[in-house]
Design a protein around this motif. Structure first.
Motif, short mmCIF file in Angstrom:
data_model
loop_
_atom_site.label_atom_id
_atom_site.label_comp_id
_atom_site.label_asym_id
_atom_site.label_seq_id
_atom_site.Cartn_x
_atom_site.Cartn_y
_atom_site.Cartn_z
N MET A 81 -4.96 3.73 2.61
CA MET A 81 -4.38 4.51 3.58
C MET A 81 -4.92 3.87 5.13
O MET A 81 -4.02 3.65 5.88
N LEU A 82 -6.25 3.61 4.88
CA LEU A 82 -6.62 3.10 6.27
C LEU A 82 -6.21 1.72 6.36
O LEU A 82 -6.16 1.50 7.78
N GLU A 83 -5.97 0.85 5.32
CA GLU A 83 -5.69 -0.27 5.55
C GLU A 83 -4.20 -0.38 5.96
O GLU A 83 -3.76 -1.43 6.69
N HIS A 109 0.94 -1.20 -0.02
CA HIS A 109 -0.14 -0.11 -0.02
C HIS A 109 0.96 1.24 0.02
O HIS A 109 0.43 2.26 -0.59
N LEU A 110 2.00 1.08 0.63
CA LEU A 110 2.77 2.26 0.62
C LEU A 110 3.30 2.57 -0.65
O LEU A 110 3.58 3.89 -1.21
N VAL A 111 3.64 1.68 -1.50
CA VAL A 111 4.18 1.85 -2.82
C VAL A 111 2.77 2.33 -3.69
O VAL A 111 3.18 3.29 -4.34
N ALA A 112 1.83 1.72 -3.72
CA ALA A 112 0.54 2.31 -4.34
C ALA A 112 0.31 3.84 -4.05
O ALA A 112 0.08 4.61 -4.66
N MET A 113 0.71 4.14 -2.64
CA MET A 113 0.41 5.48 -2.48
C MET A 113 1.38 6.41 -3.06
O MET A 113 1.27 7.43 -3.64
N GLY A 114 2.78 5.82 -2.98
CA GLY A 114 3.64 6.83 -3.44
C GLY A 114 3.57 6.89 -4.85
O GLY A 114 3.79 8.02 -5.44
N THR A 115 3.47 5.77 -5.48
CA THR A 115 3.43 5.88 -7.08
C THR A 115 1.99 6.74 -7.62
O THR A 115 2.09 7.32 -8.46
N TYR A 116 1.16 6.74 -6.59
CA TYR A 116 0.06 7.48 -6.97
C TYR A 116 0.01 8.97 -6.90
O TYR A 116 -0.21 9.78 -7.92
N GLY A 117 0.91 9.34 -5.88
CA GLY A 117 1.43 10.87 -5.81
C GLY A 117 2.16 11.00 -7.13
O GLY A 117 2.01 12.17 -7.91
N LEU A 118 3.05 10.27 -7.37
CA LEU A 118 3.90 10.20 -8.71
C LEU A 118 2.90 10.53 -10.16
O LEU A 118 3.11 11.45 -10.87
N ASP A 119 1.94 9.75 -10.08
CA ASP A 119 0.90 9.81 -11.12
C ASP A 119 0.22 11.37 -11.18
O ASP A 119 0.04 11.54 -12.23
N LEU A 120 0.06 11.81 -10.08
CA LEU A 120 -0.42 12.97 -10.05
C LEU A 120 0.48 14.26 -10.04
O LEU A 120 0.21 15.36 -9.84
N GLN A 138 -4.84 -0.52 9.80
CA GLN A 138 -5.36 -1.79 10.10
C GLN A 138 -4.36 -2.82 10.25
O GLN A 138 -4.22 -3.51 11.07
N SER A 139 -3.69 -2.77 9.02
CA SER A 139 -2.55 -3.82 9.01
C SER A 139 -1.58 -3.72 10.17
O SER A 139 -1.16 -4.66 10.76
N MET A 140 -1.30 -2.49 10.69
CA MET A 140 -0.14 -2.18 11.55
C MET A 140 -0.91 -2.75 12.84
O MET A 140 -0.33 -3.42 13.52
#
Lengths: 213, 464, 400, 111
Positions: free
Chosen positions: C294-296, C122-133, C299-301
């Motif tokens: 982000m919430l997951e 999910h961290l990668v998803a978040m980071g690359t999403y920032g990159l996409d934007l 949750q996973s933590m």
């Protein structure tokens, strides 16, 4: 060293800008690619702005750069891009048209040039000589002229101070300025209306079908 | 001066002086090195061009390095650390060499002529704008009284290079980038123009040197603090400037996640880096413009050199060491402020996501233009009403409050009663206290010759 | 809804040519080698067709020639950002076929690493999403924390990306000494950083403008297309295999406390102070998908914390991996697990030999990417990366 | 510099103006692309502007036209912008209705 001393820089810059302006204008005429035409036109108008600067009309020169080159031509380029499909990219005139128009144009050019050198006052500098350029900075005067005060028509004393009031009938260029402002507004609204995006809507089913394709 | 010494060359000298305002340098060359005048003028012009080109190039080199370091720090990493020793300070030259060594590719679908010309169009226009930009009192290549207008106009031409690049590349991504840039820059020129007009309105001149000199003294005299509207309009200016030089969050033209690299997609090597230099130099340019228009130009927050009495008096024509040092310090001050502006741009770029094209347009047309227009009217009203501004109680310059800010109202009235009498709000008698310098060509008074020492009452007389 | 967002508007007055644009397979924002063929009218995307297969490596066919234990590295390379979860899915299905129960300690160990890997993914998803934007900085912030997870995994199995750690029957080795403390410390460090992420992206005004109301995927459509994972939950469908899956899988999470991250009655289950849902956001849009992820992470933590305690408390070993020549009883087995990107299913048919007769993988990203053409219709060009990025696809898993 | 250019006078500017003007006329006459015709008009207007500025320049002659020589080009420039906006709108409309920008094909009065 002598060549430096002999060089008239004013003539040099004039020649430079004049050749650029005329050369690129000719390029506009002779190229058939519409995008290149726009590019050459930009350069030609830019060089003309240089001529304006040389002639001491700074404000006009900058206006030329800002409105003509930066505004009108960008608009033109937009138009070019919107309509630039391959078949219209280079539409060549027919050769018959070329011949006729070149003859007509050549005659016109000859006439104009002949008349340009025909008047003695134009051919020579006046006896009193030109004004130094530093005193020909006219942005303020142009601004005042547009707001209705012709500062160049004030009576001056020897030191250059204004002596008398202007006649109240002289409103400078205030009226044309207002008219042109309103005109511009009307034109912009009109242009926006003419070229507005008319939206045709399709039904939902049709749109799904059309997008698959 | 030149005119008197070379009566036979009056015309030519005045013209060259006009085209390339390097009279001082040329004079120095003529008298100290006894060069022939035309050569001296040519040399002076070349020196000026060299200085500006050097500034642009050095600026780009420094900013590329700074961008790497700043972005590194923002992103919790170090940035370049090894190239050239301690801080990777040779990174930009190393990049430059790499870029020079790259193959210069031109796609087969490209319009070769336009493809080659486009980077130069972009670069030369952003470079030309520096001609009218003063770096300190009188340190300007082309001292025109339409400098603000000139800079805006020339900066707007940069978009042509981009459009041409986009079209000539023969790539869809490039075309997308170019059209985005064109739409964006043309739209943002409107609010940018309105924002720039406000300081012009307050100072009554488009001459950048004069605008900056009117803000001499304490920082309270900076135009940004003049009234709430100028304060507000600075932020609009910042937004629009950011948009018009295509920096994040407005860097739609080269949005790498959408358009690969936008109009630069097909470029490589030196041509690509010309675009890059153009971008950085226009960043510096709008930042410099902001400094002059809102942050006092080379006049620091504290008027040290006024206290020391080092600064050139208004209209001074003789060279003196102290004045030169004051100017040099002013130049450093000016560039420092501009660099701070650029750094803020870097900071923004590395923090914010990118906007979408419709949002960029909405922002311009729906928010920036109306807000700028409101600020314009507000600043005008504030000025006409003569309301309070910080420089009324903080000693804004050695001669006390008021200063020459109100030339717009005062100057016409003072020298040419005709103009002022026609203005509806100015019905009082023109003050005749201060000695006036006649603005060239029209008989209108510019700033009084002794405006640094002129009496404040006279200066403010127009609106009281 | 503005004109450009209106999918029914197909024609503007100025007659412009439609352009076909290849976005990918070499494009900065298509997350690998996805190829999108976009039909655009100016900036408006009229249609988008995803083309896949550029990363096809015949993993399933290879699986029919290898023992289950040998195929584990191939599962690593499916969703290479969540290899542990891939390993787990495969291990569980083989164990299901063999009816092989893993000891208590091994169960908690699997939860531990699988949830850690979910955080990393999910961290990668978040980071690359920032990159996409267009925002580069969140990417490095995300990778900084992900590096710490990779460090933990490196201590566990020696690998940083392709772990092959969870294998049928157990794991390749127990946790090293002191690892639990390292892990607990990492969770301590991650806790405040999540707030940074929210500040950088979730609650950033421009980010909200770019994502809220963009690429709205209604719940019904999500179900119809077989979307799973955060994409499904972002559309408001309450489905999480960790709670709703087969007993063979959910038994893994017996005794764990967690709430499925889904918006119910306008609220997300929140046990922290997280940014509120912006007014512009529509359920099922890019923002919600992002927010669910982000919430997951949080949750996973929580689950990892519980797993740490349970693991420490559990006695015994973590299970014994099966041998390469372990005979597989004739039959078939299918099991779906909740991988970070959605429901990852493995299917296994055996004929009694040690080598499966048929191996199939049900890819979550494959189903998720199939909604691209629906979501991209009528959006702007700049929305395409935003939409594709919010689906969080990994081409390794789609193409296999 | 040759003798003709010994001193730049109004005439020299007029020649430049004439060349621009004639090129503009020829552009209008020969171009078949509507936008090319539009560019011809811009060139033509510019030729006129050069003349105005030359006549108004106090640099060239002290007894020049003065301020009028600068103010009229200003109006010309502004009106040219307006003209370009309208002409472009017409060209786009023409393009929409006929899918061409070839002015030779514009034979109907009805749009």
């Amino acid at each position: 060293m002598t060549i430096w001393a002999a060089t008239d820089w004013y003539a040099f810059f004039f020649l430079l800008f004049a050749l650029l302006a005329c050369g690129f204008a000719a390029a506009v005429l002779f190229t058939s690619n519409i995008v290149r035409m726009a590019f050459y036109l930009t350069l030609s108008l830019g060089a003309t702005a240089g001529l304006f600067f040389l002639a001491g009309a700074e404000f006009v020169g900058v206006m030329q750069l800002m409105i003509y080159v930066g505004g009108t031509l960008v608009l033109l380029v937009f138009g070019v891009m919107l309509t630039a499909r391959a078949p219209f990219l280079s539409l060549r005139p027919r050769s018959g048209e070329w011949i006729v128009s070149l003859i007509a144009g050549g005659t016109l050019l000859f006439l104009l040039i002949a008349s340009a050198f025909g008047v003695r006052n134009w051919r020579t500098a006046s006896d009193s000589g030109p004004l130094p350029l530093a005193e020909a900075q006219t942005a303020t005067a142009v601004g005042a002229g547009l707001t209705g005060v012709r500062v160049d028509r004030l009576n001056r004393d020897a030191a250059g101070h204004a002596l008398s009031q202007l006649p109240h009938t002289d409103s400078g260029y205030l009226l044309p300025f207002v008219i042109v402002s309103v005109h511009l507004l009307v034109v912009l609204v009109g242009a926006a209306y003419l070229a507005r995006a008319k939206v045709r809507r399709r039904s939902a089913t049709e749109s799904t079908a059309s997008v698959e394709g | 001066m030149v005119r008197e010494r070379f009566p036979d060359q009056v015309r030519y000298a005045s013209c060259v002086e006009h085209v390339i305002e390097s009279a001082a340098v040329a004079e120095f060359l003529v008298h100290t090195l006894s060069l022939p005048a035309p050569l001296a003028y040519l040399l002076a012009a070349l020196i000026h061009c060299g200085f500006i080109l050097g500034l642009v190039a050095a600026g780009a080199v420094v900013f590329i390095w700074a961008e790497r370091k700043v972005s590194g720090r923002i992103q919790d990493r170090l940035g370049p650390t090894r190239t050239g020793g301690k801080f990777g300070w040779l990174q930009s030259p190393a990049d430059g060499i790499k870029v020079l060594a790259k193959e210069d590719l031109i796609p087969r679908a490209a319009d070769r002529l336009l493809f080659r010309a486009a980077p130069y169009v972009s670069f030369s226009s952003s470079f030309t704008a520096y001609l009218a930009l003063p770096f300190a009192d009188g340190w300007v290549a082309f001292d025109t009284n339409v400098a603000v207008f000139f800079i805006l106009a020339v900066l707007g031409l940069e978009v042509f290079g981009v459009i041409l690049a986009g079209y000539a590349s023969g790539s869809k991504w490039s075309l997308f980038g170019a059209m985005r840039e064109a739409a964006q820059v043309v739209s943002y020129e409107v609010p940018l123009g309105i924002c720039v007009v406000i300081p012009v309105l307050l100072t009554g001149t488009m001459n950048l040197t004069t605008i900056a000199n009117m803000q001499a003294g304490w920082c309270s005299n900076w135009l940004i603090f003049h009234d709430p509207f100028t304060f507000a309009v600075f932020w609009i200016y910042a937004t629009c400037a950011l948009a018009s030089v295509n920096r994040a969050p407005f860097d739609l033209a080269e949005a790498e996640s959408e358009l690969v690299a936008g109009f630069m997609t097909e470029y490589s090597g030196m041509r690509w880096s010309l675009f890059f230099m153009a971008e950085y130099s226009s960043m510096l340019l709008v930042s410099c413009l902001a400094v002059i228009l809102f942050f006092g130009g080379w006049h620091g927050p504290i008027p040290v050199f006024d206290w020391l009495g080092w600064a050139y008096p208004g209209g001074a024509s003789s060279w003196q060491l102290t004045g030169f040092l004051a100017n040099l310090a002013g130049c450093v001050n000016f560039i420092t402020k501009a660099v701070i502006g650029v750094t803020v741009m870097l900071w923004i770029r590395w923090t914010l996501p990118r906007l979408r094209i419709d949002q960029v347009m909405t922002m311009c047309l729906k928010y920036c233009v109306p807000l700028a227009a409101i600020c314009f009217i507000g600043a005008l009203w504030w000025q006409v009403a003569g309301w309070w501004s910080p420089n009324h109680w903080l000693p804004l310059r050695p001669d006390g409050p008021g200063g020459m800010r109100e030339t717009w109202v005062v100057a016409p009235e003072a020298a040419c009663g005709e103009v002022a009498r026609r203005l509806p709000w100015a019905d009082s008698a023109p003050p005749h206290g201060a000695a006036r310098r006649t603005l060239p060509g029209c008989g209108l008074a510019g700033p009084p010759a002794g405006w640094r020492t002129g009496s404040p009452a006279a200066a403010r007389g127009g609106v009281q | 809804m503005s004109i450009i967002n209106d999918p029914r508007v197909v024609e503007f007055n100025i007659r412009t040519d439609e352009m076909l644009i290849n976005m990918g397979p070499q494009h900065p924002s298509t997350h690998g080698v996805l190829r999108l063929v976009l039909r655009t009218d100016g900036e408006v995307v009229l249609g988008a067709a995803p083309h896949i297969g550029y990363l096809h490596r015949c993993a399933e066919k290879i699986g029919e020639n290898l023992a289950p234990r040998q195929w584990v590295p191939y599962t690593d390379r499916m969703d290479y950002l969540a290899s542990m979860n891939m390993n787990l899915g495969w291990a569980l299905v083989v164990e299901k076929l063999l009816q092989l129960e893993v000891p208590e300690k091994g169960r908690h160990l699997r939860v531990l690493v699988a949830e850690l890997n979910r955080i990393a993914s999910h961290l990668v998803a978040m980071g690359t999403y920032g990159l996409d934007l267009g925002s580069f900085t969140p990417f490095l912030y995300a990778f900084r924390e992900r590096e710490k997870i990779l460090d933990l995994f490196e201590q566990v199995c020696g690998a940083r990306l392709t772990y092959s750690y969870i294998v049928p029957g157990g794991v390749t080795g127990d946790l090293p000494q002191g690892w639990l403390q390292n892990c607990a410390q990492f969770l301590q460090e991650l806790e405040p950083v999540v707030d940074d992420y929210h500040a950088l992206l979730t609650s950033n005004a421009i980010f909200i403008k770019r994502t809220a109301g963009v690429g709205v995927l209604p719940g019904e459509m999500a179900v119809n297309y077989g979307c799973t994972g955060p994409v499904l939950r972002g559309s408001g469908i309450d489905q999480d295999l960790r709670r709703d899956g087969e007993p063979w899988y959910t038994s893994l999470y017996d005794g764990y406390q967690f709430a499925v991250i889904v918006q119910k009655e306008g609220h997300y289950p929140q046990d922290h102070d997280y940014p509120a849902v912006p007014a512009e956001a529509v359920l099922g849009d890019c923002w919600h998908r992002f927010y669910v992820r982000m919430l997951e992470v949080v949750q996973s933590m929580d689950i990892v914390r519980q797993a740490l305690d349970k693991y420490a408390a559990a006695a015994g070993d973590c299970g014994t991996p099966i041998k390469l020549n372990h005979k597989l009883p004739p039959g078939e087995a299918y099991l779906e697990t909740e991988a970070p990107k959605g429901q990852m299913g493995f299917y296994l048919v055996t004929d009694g030999s040690a080598i499966p007769w048929r191996v199939r993988a049900r890819s979550s990203c494959f189903a998720n990417v199939s909604v691209t053409s629906e979501l991209c219709r009528g959006c702007l060009l700049a929305d395409v990366p935003a939409i594709v990025g919010s689906l969080d696809i990994v081409l390794g898993e789609i193409d296999r | 510099m040759c003798g003709l250019l010994a001193q730049i006078t109004v005439s020299h500017y007029l020649v430049v103006g004439a060349v621009l003007f004639v090129t503009g006329v020829l552009c209008m006459a020969t171009k078949r692309n509507a936008l090319g015709v539009l560019m011809g008009i811009e060139l033509l207007l510019n030729g006129a502007n050069v003349n105005f500025v030359a006549f108004g320049s106090k640099l060239l002659r002290a007894d020049a036209l003065g301020l009028d020589g600068q103010l009229i080009p200003l109006f010309v420039i502004v009106l040219a912008a307006a003209e370009a906006a309208v002409a472009l709108a017409i060209a786009l409309n023409f393009y929409n209705n006929h899918t061409t920008v070839d002015v030779d094909k514009a034979e109907e009065l009805k749009g």
